[in-house]
Design a protein around this motif. Structure first.
Motif, short mmCIF file in Angstrom:
data_model
loop_
_atom_site.label_atom_id
_atom_site.label_comp_id
_atom_site.label_asym_id
_atom_site.label_seq_id
_atom_site.Cartn_x
_atom_site.Cartn_y
_atom_site.Cartn_z
N ALA A 1 -80.71 55.48 55.42
CA ALA A 1 -80.12 55.73 54.10
C ALA A 1 -80.67 54.79 53.03
O ALA A 1 -80.43 54.99 51.84
CB ALA A 1 -78.61 55.60 54.18
N ASN A 2 -81.39 53.77 53.49
CA ASN A 2 -81.89 52.74 52.58
C ASN A 2 -80.76 52.12 51.76
O ASN A 2 -80.92 51.76 50.60
CB ASN A 2 -82.97 53.29 51.66
N VAL A 3 -79.60 52.02 52.39
CA VAL A 3 -78.45 51.38 51.77
C VAL A 3 -78.34 50.00 52.40
O VAL A 3 -77.77 49.84 53.46
CB VAL A 3 -77.15 52.18 52.00
N ASP A 4 -78.92 49.01 51.72
CA ASP A 4 -79.02 47.70 52.35
C ASP A 4 -78.23 46.62 51.63
O ASP A 4 -78.34 45.45 51.96
CB ASP A 4 -80.48 47.27 52.48
N GLY A 5 -77.45 46.98 50.64
CA GLY A 5 -76.62 45.99 49.96
C GLY A 5 -77.39 44.82 49.39
O GLY A 5 -76.91 43.70 49.37
N GLY A 6 -78.62 45.06 48.96
CA GLY A 6 -79.45 43.99 48.40
C GLY A 6 -80.40 43.37 49.40
O GLY A 6 -81.24 42.57 49.05
N THR A 7 -80.26 43.73 50.66
CA THR A 7 -81.17 43.21 51.69
C THR A 7 -82.44 44.04 51.71
O THR A 7 -82.39 45.26 51.68
CB THR A 7 -80.50 43.28 53.08
N LEU B 1 -85.56 46.17 52.80
CA LEU B 1 -85.72 47.12 53.89
C LEU B 1 -86.52 46.51 55.04
O LEU B 1 -86.24 46.74 56.22
CB LEU B 1 -86.43 48.38 53.38
N GLU B 2 -87.50 45.70 54.69
CA GLU B 2 -88.31 45.05 55.72
C GLU B 2 -87.46 44.12 56.59
O GLU B 2 -87.63 44.05 57.81
CB GLU B 2 -89.43 44.24 55.05
N THR B 3 -86.50 43.44 55.97
CA THR B 3 -85.61 42.55 56.71
C THR B 3 -84.73 43.35 57.66
O THR B 3 -84.48 42.93 58.80
CB THR B 3 -84.74 41.74 55.75
N LEU B 4 -84.25 44.51 57.20
CA LEU B 4 -83.45 45.36 58.06
C LEU B 4 -84.25 45.81 59.28
O LEU B 4 -83.73 45.82 60.41
CB LEU B 4 -82.97 46.60 57.29
N LYS B 5 -85.51 46.17 59.07
CA LYS B 5 -86.34 46.60 60.19
C LYS B 5 -86.57 45.45 61.17
O LYS B 5 -86.58 45.64 62.39
CB LYS B 5 -87.67 47.16 59.67
N GLU B 6 -86.74 44.28 60.62
CA GLU B 6 -86.92 43.10 61.47
C GLU B 6 -85.66 42.85 62.30
O GLU B 6 -85.74 42.55 63.49
CB GLU B 6 -87.24 41.89 60.61
N GLN B 7 -84.50 42.97 61.66
CA GLN B 7 -83.23 42.78 62.38
C GLN B 7 -83.06 43.83 63.47
O GLN B 7 -82.57 43.53 64.56
CB GLN B 7 -82.06 42.84 61.39
N LEU B 8 -83.48 45.06 63.19
CA LEU B 8 -83.39 46.12 64.20
C LEU B 8 -84.28 45.79 65.39
O LEU B 8 -83.89 45.97 66.55
CB LEU B 8 -83.78 47.46 63.59
N ALA B 9 -85.48 45.31 65.12
CA ALA B 9 -86.40 44.95 66.20
C ALA B 9 -85.82 43.85 67.08
O ALA B 9 -85.92 43.88 68.31
CB ALA B 9 -87.74 44.53 65.63
N VAL B 10 -85.20 42.86 66.44
CA VAL B 10 -84.58 41.77 67.20
C VAL B 10 -83.42 42.29 68.05
O VAL B 10 -83.28 41.91 69.22
CB VAL B 10 -84.10 40.66 66.24
N ALA B 11 -82.59 43.15 67.47
CA ALA B 11 -81.45 43.71 68.21
C ALA B 11 -81.93 44.53 69.41
O ALA B 11 -81.35 44.46 70.50
CB ALA B 11 -80.60 44.57 67.29
N LEU B 12 -82.99 45.30 69.22
CA LEU B 12 -83.55 46.08 70.32
C LEU B 12 -84.09 45.17 71.42
O LEU B 12 -83.91 45.45 72.62
CB LEU B 12 -84.67 46.99 69.81
N PRO C 1 -75.00 46.20 56.99
CA PRO C 1 -75.85 45.30 57.78
C PRO C 1 -75.22 43.95 58.07
O PRO C 1 -75.53 43.34 59.11
CB PRO C 1 -77.09 45.16 56.90
N ALA C 2 -74.35 43.46 57.19
CA ALA C 2 -73.69 42.19 57.46
C ALA C 2 -72.82 42.27 58.70
O ALA C 2 -72.69 41.30 59.46
CB ALA C 2 -72.84 41.78 56.25
N VAL C 3 -72.22 43.42 58.91
CA VAL C 3 -71.41 43.65 60.11
C VAL C 3 -72.32 43.69 61.34
O VAL C 3 -71.99 43.13 62.39
CB VAL C 3 -70.59 44.95 59.98
N ALA C 4 -73.47 44.33 61.20
CA ALA C 4 -74.42 44.40 62.31
C ALA C 4 -74.88 43.01 62.73
O ALA C 4 -75.05 42.73 63.93
CB ALA C 4 -75.62 45.25 61.92
N LYS C 5 -75.06 42.14 61.76
CA LYS C 5 -75.51 40.78 62.07
C LYS C 5 -74.48 40.04 62.90
O LYS C 5 -74.81 39.34 63.87
CB LYS C 5 -75.78 40.02 60.77
#
Length: 203
Positions: free
Chosen positions: A130-136, A138-149, A90-94
């Motif tokens: 995969a729920n592999v978030d490196g400590g981030t 899951l809700e934050t990941l979903k929020e980041q996905l929504a922003v990217a979309l 996810p850090a790369v995605a950011k």
């Protein structure tokens, strides 16, 4: 002696809601922000089209030295993130998302911006599945996905690719609803307004 009447101050135009939770990134692209540098990166060696649908890839002379320095900085940060975390973290995605915004708003390279946003979305989907978030969280990941979309949807809206834009705005809104973001949240507002605009444009 006649007193001069004070001149009325012009009203400031209200900015559209930012899917990033505030409107700082709008100022950043004009150079008027005061909240520091963007934390993101670029993808050296990423494929990019020789022309963009917004009028073609900018000539080197069209990109200011300041913008070039920012892009180079983010490219280095991307390389470092990939080396540290691997290409699907996810850090790369950011970082990819920030590069997408830089190309979208500063260099006007639409095709390259789409490439960065799509790669960021791919990584975030994989991390969520995969729920592999490196400590981030899951809700934050979903929020980041929504922003990217939402960022990608805006490009498709601006290039009149309305079906893709509608799909992306709709998915972003559904994701934000699933994590209980309400209608006053700028992220939700961006996706919700996007759905409304595109629905009217397609009638």
């Amino acid at each position: 002696m006649t007193q001069q009447q004070p001149q009325p101050q012009p009203q400031q135009q209200q900015q559209p809601p930012s899917p990033h939770g505030n409107n700082n990134h709008y100022h950043l692209f004009t150079g008027s922000t005061s909240n520091g540098s963007i934390k993101s990166m670029t993808m050296k060696g990423s494929s990019s089209s020789s022309s963009s649908s917004s009028g073609g890839t900018p000539k080197k002379s069209d990109v200011s030295p300041r913008v070039k320095l920012q892009m180079e900085k983010h490219e280095r940060e991307l390389d470092q993130a990939i080396l540290k975390w691997g290409p699907d973290h996810p850090a790369v995605a950011k970082v990819l998302g920030t590069l997408g915004l830089l190309n979208q708003h500063m260099t006007k390279n639409t095709n390259k911006a789409i490439t960065y946003h799509e790669e960021a979305i791919r990584i975030l989907r994989k991390s969520i599945d995969a729920n592999v978030d490196g400590g981030t969280a899951l809700e934050t990941l979903k929020e980041q996905l929504a922003v990217a979309l939402t960022d990608l949807a805006l490009i498709h809206e601006q290039t009149a690719d309305f079906q893709h834009a509608l799909d992306e705005y709709t998915e972003a809104r559904q994701i934000l609803q699933s994590i209980n973001r309400n209608k006053s949240d700028p992220r939700f507002m961006s996706s919700d307004f996007g759905v409304d605009r595109i629905s009217r444009a397609m009638k």
